[in-house]
Motif scaffolding. Structure first.
Motif, PDB file in Angstrom:
ATOM      1  N   UNK A  19      13.824  28.896 -29.186  1.00  7.15           N
ATOM      2  CA  UNK A  19      13.037  28.257 -30.213  1.00  7.15           C
ATOM      3  C   UNK A  19      11.620  27.915 -29.774  1.00  7.15           C
ATOM      4  N   UNK A  20      10.910  27.557 -30.674  1.00  3.38           N
ATOM      5  CA  UNK A  20       9.293  26.883 -30.236  1.00  3.38           C
ATOM      6  C   UNK A  20       9.361  25.997 -29.254  1.00  3.38           C
ATOM      7  N   UNK A  21      10.337  25.070 -28.973  1.00  2.00           N
ATOM      8  CA  UNK A  21      10.174  23.966 -27.891  1.00  2.00           C
ATOM      9  C   UNK A  21      10.488  24.794 -26.702  1.00  2.00           C
ATOM     10  N   UNK A  22      11.291  25.621 -26.739  1.00  6.15           N
ATOM     11  CA  UNK A  22      11.475  26.465 -25.401  1.00  6.15           C
ATOM     12  C   UNK A  22      10.289  27.313 -25.083  1.00  6.15           C
ATOM     13  N   UNK A  23       9.564  27.748 -26.038  1.00  7.25           N
ATOM     14  CA  UNK A  23       8.344  28.428 -25.876  1.00  7.25           C
ATOM     15  C   UNK A  23       7.398  27.616 -25.420  1.00  7.25           C
ATOM     16  N   UNK A  24       7.029  26.638 -25.995  1.00  7.86           N
ATOM     17  CA  UNK A  24       5.939  25.609 -25.679  1.00  7.86           C
ATOM     18  C   UNK A  24       6.080  25.225 -24.152  1.00  7.86           C
ATOM     19  N   UNK A  39      -1.256  37.257 -23.312  1.00  2.00           N
ATOM     20  CA  UNK A  39       0.294  36.695 -23.871  1.00  2.00           C
ATOM     21  C   UNK A  39      -0.052  36.312 -25.212  1.00  2.00           C
ATOM     22  N   UNK A  40       0.882  37.188 -26.004  1.00  2.00           N
ATOM     23  CA  UNK A  40       0.907  36.931 -27.581  1.00  2.00           C
ATOM     24  C   UNK A  40       2.351  35.958 -27.840  1.00  2.00           C
ATOM     25  N   UNK A  41       1.788  34.791 -28.613  1.00  2.00           N
ATOM     26  CA  UNK A  41       3.023  33.874 -28.788  1.00  2.00           C
ATOM     27  C   UNK A  41       3.215  34.274 -30.279  1.00  2.00           C
ATOM     28  N   UNK A  42       4.509  34.188 -30.884  1.00  2.00           N
ATOM     29  CA  UNK A  42       4.872  34.320 -32.139  1.00  2.00           C
ATOM     30  C   UNK A  42       6.138  33.595 -32.449  1.00  2.00           C
ATOM     31  N   UNK A  43       6.214  32.957 -33.633  1.00  2.00           N
ATOM     32  CA  UNK A  43       7.629  32.201 -33.925  1.00  2.00           C
ATOM     33  C   UNK A  43       7.704  32.225 -35.276  1.00  2.00           C
ATOM     34  N   UNK A  44       8.866  32.253 -35.716  1.00  2.00           N
ATOM     35  CA  UNK A  44       9.216  32.225 -37.349  1.00  2.00           C
ATOM     36  C   UNK A  44       9.548  33.566 -37.663  1.00  2.00           C
ATOM     37  N   UNK A  45      10.139  33.481 -38.941  1.00  2.00           N
ATOM     38  CA  UNK A  45      10.772  34.760 -39.468  1.00  2.00           C
ATOM     39  C   UNK A  45       9.340  35.480 -40.034  1.00  2.00           C
ATOM     40  N   UNK A  46       8.534  34.699 -40.400  1.00  2.00           N
ATOM     41  CA  UNK A  46       7.351  35.314 -41.332  1.00  2.00           C
ATOM     42  C   UNK A  46       6.529  36.306 -40.258  1.00  2.00           C
ATOM     43  N   UNK A  47       6.899  36.339 -38.923  1.00  2.00           N
ATOM     44  CA  UNK A  47       6.110  37.005 -38.108  1.00  2.00           C
ATOM     45  C   UNK A  47       6.944  38.296 -37.640  1.00  2.00           C
ATOM     46  N   UNK A  48       8.207  38.418 -38.117  1.00  2.00           N
ATOM     47  CA  UNK A  48       9.334  39.449 -37.488  1.00  2.00           C
ATOM     48  C   UNK A  48       8.638  40.623 -37.940  1.00  2.00           C
ATOM     49  N   UNK A  49       8.057  41.072 -39.060  1.00  2.00           N
ATOM     50  CA  UNK A  49       7.802  42.207 -39.510  1.00  2.00           C
ATOM     51  C   UNK A  49       6.611  42.817 -38.976  1.00  2.00           C
ATOM     52  N   UNK A  50       5.516  42.159 -38.374  1.00  2.00           N
ATOM     53  CA  UNK A  50       4.405  42.625 -37.743  1.00  2.00           C
ATOM     54  C   UNK A  50       4.819  42.790 -36.362  1.00  2.00           C
ATOM     55  N   UNK A  51       5.701  41.814 -35.773  1.00  2.00           N
ATOM     56  CA  UNK A  51       5.983  42.041 -34.380  1.00  2.00           C
ATOM     57  C   UNK A  51       6.712  43.287 -34.267  1.00  2.00           C
ATOM     58  N   UNK A  77       5.772  36.659 -26.086  1.00  2.00           N
ATOM     59  CA  UNK A  77       6.698  35.492 -26.204  1.00  2.00           C
ATOM     60  C   UNK A  77       7.005  35.282 -27.463  1.00  2.00           C
ATOM     61  N   UNK A  78       8.499  35.392 -27.696  1.00  2.00           N
ATOM     62  CA  UNK A  78       8.918  35.121 -29.044  1.00  2.00           C
ATOM     63  C   UNK A  78      10.042  34.124 -29.230  1.00  2.00           C
ATOM     64  N   UNK A  79      10.202  33.551 -30.394  1.00  2.00           N
ATOM     65  CA  UNK A  79      11.382  32.895 -30.587  1.00  2.00           C
ATOM     66  C   UNK A  79      12.402  34.133 -31.406  1.00  2.00           C
ATOM     67  N   UNK A  80      13.382  33.655 -31.595  1.00  2.44           N
ATOM     68  CA  UNK A  80      14.632  34.647 -32.031  1.00  2.44           C
ATOM     69  C   UNK A  80      14.131  34.810 -33.261  1.00  2.44           C
ATOM     70  N   UNK A  81      13.721  34.193 -34.279  1.00  2.00           N
ATOM     71  CA  UNK A  81      13.307  34.374 -35.702  1.00  2.00           C
ATOM     72  C   UNK A  81      12.168  35.550 -35.495  1.00  2.00           C
ATOM     73  N   UNK A  82      11.209  35.376 -34.929  1.00  2.00           N
ATOM     74  CA  UNK A  82      10.127  36.379 -34.723  1.00  2.00           C
ATOM     75  C   UNK A  82      10.438  37.884 -33.956  1.00  2.00           C
ATOM     76  N   UNK A 124      18.723  38.660 -23.566  1.00  2.90           N
ATOM     77  CA  UNK A 124      19.319  37.525 -24.378  1.00  2.90           C
ATOM     78  C   UNK A 124      18.449  36.251 -24.413  1.00  2.90           C
ATOM     79  N   UNK A 125      18.208  35.621 -25.704  1.00  2.07           N
ATOM     80  CA  UNK A 125      17.410  34.581 -26.042  1.00  2.07           C
ATOM     81  C   UNK A 125      17.722  33.531 -24.869  1.00  2.07           C
ATOM     82  N   UNK A 126      16.663  32.995 -24.086  1.00  2.00           N
ATOM     83  CA  UNK A 126      16.886  31.910 -23.181  1.00  2.00           C
ATOM     84  C   UNK A 126      16.359  30.603 -23.811  1.00  2.00           C
ATOM     85  N   UNK A 127      17.072  29.536 -23.503  1.00  2.00           N
ATOM     86  CA  UNK A 127      16.591  28.149 -24.237  1.00  2.00           C
ATOM     87  C   UNK A 127      15.717  27.409 -22.984  1.00  2.00           C
TER      88      UNK A 127
END
Ligand code: GLP
Length: 254
Positions: free
Chosen positions: A9-14, A196-208, A234-239, A251-254
């Protein structure tokens, strides 16, 4: 070489990215950082503030160059990216004001201002670590999808969708969002030693997904990151959601 890291998630990414920046500053205290604005890096910037308050990161010799700025408003404007950076990062860490670099949206001559910025980046030996976000239409900085892309820092007309996604900075009033901006070009960004490209959330999934699996095309400016030899997404699972079928992802790390 495109590397992909997926975090829970965003927290782990931050947290991970704050540690990356802190470690890079330990290795090279006069690190030249390229920085994005937008919703995505906000938690990271706050995390860096927390690390700083614990004495775990030192920005005193760092230098920063922000990717872009609205054109036609002064740096002191409530909606400027300069104000955004002050609120979310610079006021929280020990950045020396004279080591912060920004495009001036109130410059009388936009082209001269863009040349000045390129020269300033070159004069310090280039950007070591460039963090970027991504717009839902695949823009990086303010390099909007187009038939051709500007290589270097330039003046740009913003797409309606990009103005809408920035409306919160202007009190929710679309007509107050500037129509133009100044932005590093794709070549400016690709000349950074590490991206380093950061992307979170499902709205970014398509362009990723298009960035990872699609062709190089100015219709998706971010696709040109495929050319860089040291780039990490560096992505969250949604992106990362649309990559699962086509890529062997860790596998996603937390
Ligand atoms: C803006 C900025 C970009 C940023 C993008 C995504 O248009 N100019 O640099 O990457 O928005 O923003 P967010 O992180 O809010 O999705």
């Amino acid at each position: 070489m495109l590397r992909i890291t997926v975090l829970a998630d965003e927290r782990a990414l931050a947290r991970q990215e704050a540690t990356r920046v802190a470690d890079a500053l330990k290795t090279k205290p006069d690190l030249v950082l390229g920085l994005p604005t937008g919703r995505t890096p906000v938690r990271l910037y706050h995390e860096l503030g927390t690390l700083h308050s614990r004495g775990q990161v030192d920005f005193s010799r760092a230098m920063t160059f922000n990717l872009d700025e609205f054109f036609g408003i002064p740096p002191s404007h409530q909606g400027s990216y300069r104000t955004f950076m002050e609120q979310h990062l610079f006021s929280r860490v020990n950045m020396a004001p004279d080591r912060v670099h920004f495009l001036n949206g109130a410059a009388p001559d936009a082209e001269a201002e863009c040349r000045r910025y390129e020269a300033a980046i070159t004069a310090v030996g280039g950007i070591d670590l460039q963090l970027v976000g991504i717009g839902t239409n695949g823009h990086i900085g303010f390099n909007e999808p187009a038939r051709e892309l500007a290589g270097r820092t330039h003046r740009v007309t913003l797409k309606a969708s990009t103005r809408r996604s920035n409306v919160a900075l202007f009190g929710g009033e679309l007509e107050r969002v500037p129509i133009e901006a100044l932005s590093m070009g794709m070549a400016t960004i690709l000349h950074a030693r590490q991206v380093v490209l950061l992307a979170t959330g499902k709205s970014k999934a398509r362009c990723i997904e298009r960035l990872v699996n699609g062709p190089l095309t100015p219709k998706l400016p971010a696709s040109f990151l495929q050319l860089h030899r040291d780039v990490e997404l560096v992505l969250d699972t949604a992106a990362a959601a649309l990559l699962q079928d086509s890529q062997q992802l860790p596998a996603a790390r937390s």
